[in-house]
Design a protein around this motif. Sequence first.
Motif, PDB file in Angstrom:
ATOM      1  N   LEU A   1      30.313   8.895  42.758  1.00 37.41           N
ATOM      2  CA  LEU A   1      29.562   7.859  43.672  1.00 37.41           C
ATOM      3  C   LEU A   1      30.665   6.816  43.679  1.00 37.41           C
ATOM      4  N   ASN A   2      30.623   5.807  44.821  1.00 37.01           N
ATOM      5  CA  ASN A   2      31.997   5.139  44.753  1.00 37.01           C
ATOM      6  C   ASN A   2      30.827   3.774  44.433  1.00 37.01           C
ATOM      7  N   TRP A   3      30.892   2.440  44.242  1.00 35.52           N
ATOM      8  CA  TRP A   3      30.280   1.535  43.389  1.00 35.52           C
ATOM      9  C   TRP A   3      30.539   0.821  45.486  1.00 35.52           C
ATOM     10  N   ASP A   4      31.600   0.721  46.101  1.00 36.83           N
ATOM     11  CA  ASP A   4      31.504  -0.120  47.101  1.00 36.83           C
ATOM     12  C   ASP A   4      31.025   0.511  48.783  1.00 36.83           C
ATOM     13  N   ASP A   5      30.096   1.448  48.349  1.00 37.67           N
ATOM     14  CA  ASP A   5      29.596   2.238  49.266  1.00 37.67           C
ATOM     15  C   ASP A   5      27.982   2.197  49.472  1.00 37.67           C
TER      16      ASP A   5
ATOM     17  N   ARG B   1      23.205   3.178  41.290  1.00 36.89           N
ATOM     18  CA  ARG B   1      23.581   2.132  40.320  1.00 36.89           C
ATOM     19  C   ARG B   1      23.472   1.615  39.151  1.00 36.89           C
TER      20      ARG B   1
ATOM     21  N   LEU C   1      25.653   4.554  38.276  1.00 39.47           N
ATOM     22  CA  LEU C   1      27.210   4.160  37.747  1.00 39.47           C
ATOM     23  C   LEU C   1      27.501   2.951  36.979  1.00 39.47           C
TER      24      LEU C   1
ATOM     25  N   ARG D   1      36.152  -5.362  40.322  1.00 39.76           N
ATOM     26  CA  ARG D   1      35.027  -6.593  41.106  1.00 39.76           C
ATOM     27  C   ARG D   1      35.068  -8.260  40.842  1.00 39.76           C
TER      28      ARG D   1
ATOM     29  N   ILE E   1      34.077  -1.392  36.071  1.00 39.69           N
ATOM     30  CA  ILE E   1      34.021  -2.274  37.227  1.00 39.69           C
ATOM     31  C   ILE E   1      33.629  -3.664  37.844  1.00 39.69           C
TER      32      ILE E   1
ATOM     33  N   ASP F   1      29.814   3.488  33.795  1.00 46.70           N
ATOM     34  CA  ASP F   1      31.266   2.848  33.873  1.00 46.70           C
ATOM     35  C   ASP F   1      31.274   1.670  32.227  1.00 46.70           C
TER      36      ASP F   1
END
Length: 444
Positions: free
Chosen positions: A115-119, A127, A130, A166, A162, A134
């Motif tokens: 997974l990519n957080w920025d998706d 989320r 993730l 961010r 993360i 993290d």
Amino acid sequence: MALPAASAPPGPLCTRSATSATRKAPGRVTATVALVSALSGRTGRLLNLGRRASVSTYRKREEKREQRRRWLEDMERPEEETEKVEVPSGAAPVFAAAAEEDSGGTSSRTQPEPLNWDDPGLNVLERARLAAEDWGEWDESGWSTDPAASYGTDEVIPLPRIFKRRRGEAEAPKAIKNFIELHQLGLRKLPKLARGETRPAIFCGSDPAHDGRRGAVDDGRGDSLGRMAVAVHKGFMRQRARCHPTGDVTGSFPLPERPEVAFIGASNVGKSSLLNALTRTQKLAPAKDDPGVTRSIDWYKCSRLPVDVIDLPGYGYAKGSHYGPLVADFIVHRKSLRLLYCLVDARTGIRPCDWKFYASLGEKGPEKVFILTKCDMVIPKSLAKVATIVLEDIKSIPKSSQRLIMASARMGQGMHDLRCHLCSRAVSMIREVKKRQEKLENAA
Ligand SMILES: Nc1nc2c(ncn2[C@@H]2O[C@H](COP(=O)(O)OP(=O)(O)OP(=O)(O)O)[C@@H](O)[C@H]2O)c(=O)[nH]1
Ligand SMILES: [Mg+2]
């Protein structure tokens, strides 16, 4: 174990006092040593004492150097080597299943996509997973030593990678920065007051034209909502009922008298303090520096509000037991609960335990409104960044309002805004109730 003579440190082999004394009066010290030696024949022993003290100091220094060297090595190691996917103990089944799959277990499910957080398409469950990954070595039992509650601002609290990244990258919009200035939010140096002078409360939640300067403080009575909020500020609250999170002996809760709103959040985030700050009654709901203080569901009745306010036990940590699932169950099944204020610490943003809780609620339960608490503990610049991140995050949480309230129960910043919000929702809830009553009367 004595060190070999070769590894002894360079430098003086006698005590510091003797060294300084030697520097000051070398002749006198030599004479004293000679006298002692002549009297007891123990000069060697005397010097050995000095030598031993110095060797132990040397050894300690060596140990420290070694520790530092190891720490530096750890820091320089590439990220992938140190990174490991750990699922916190007691995680929801979704994490357990994911962990099993990650470790190549027997699960029949296919390996999940990284997974990519920025998706922007990530849902709350993804989320949550993730965030839990993290957090790495995050452990719920570590909450007891978490200094999140204390007033000191120089303390270090663990933050997920993360979140750190961010926060570094976040660019706060001007609107948020202006809002923070208008409400005088964040950690600020308060000007000293002259004797007898009182600090004015900041009422600017209801007045968008307010310029936020101290001299220009309005009384919050610009409109009917502002007047209602000021009435709550001056009103009083009392406890109406108290129940264990599992209910009473029959498993039921007190009958609803009015529509209800509740404060929910991780342990120690400041739910009880915020409730107390609504009417400025500091000793109403117990609040302490310890996590897990509130361990029952408490109903409070306000003299100036047509709704009941509920203080819930926190999730993430509770002495002796973990109430998260019980509280989630209560929220889902309590029909009279019309609004949920979700508290988030302004220093940490939405934590993995928060994500886990929202994931357990899913689409169920009432509407959620997010509050950033303890705003007085972060500088305005950082607060603006965290607010930007939280506003982005709440887009993926089901049934969440896109409005973010920033408040500090301790300094009173943003409390007028919160009271205004509560009053506006209370008014619409009462209108709804009246409409339903009318409908029932017409039908009868
Ligand atoms: N600086 C600062 N401290 C706060 C604020 N709100 C709460 N605190 C402190 O945080 C600590 C915990 O507050 P509580 O109100 O007991 O937290 P809680 O969420 O009710 O905790 P539980 O009942 O254990 O779930 C207390 O020591 C408060 O003084 C705030 O706005 N600013
Ligand atoms: Mg509490």
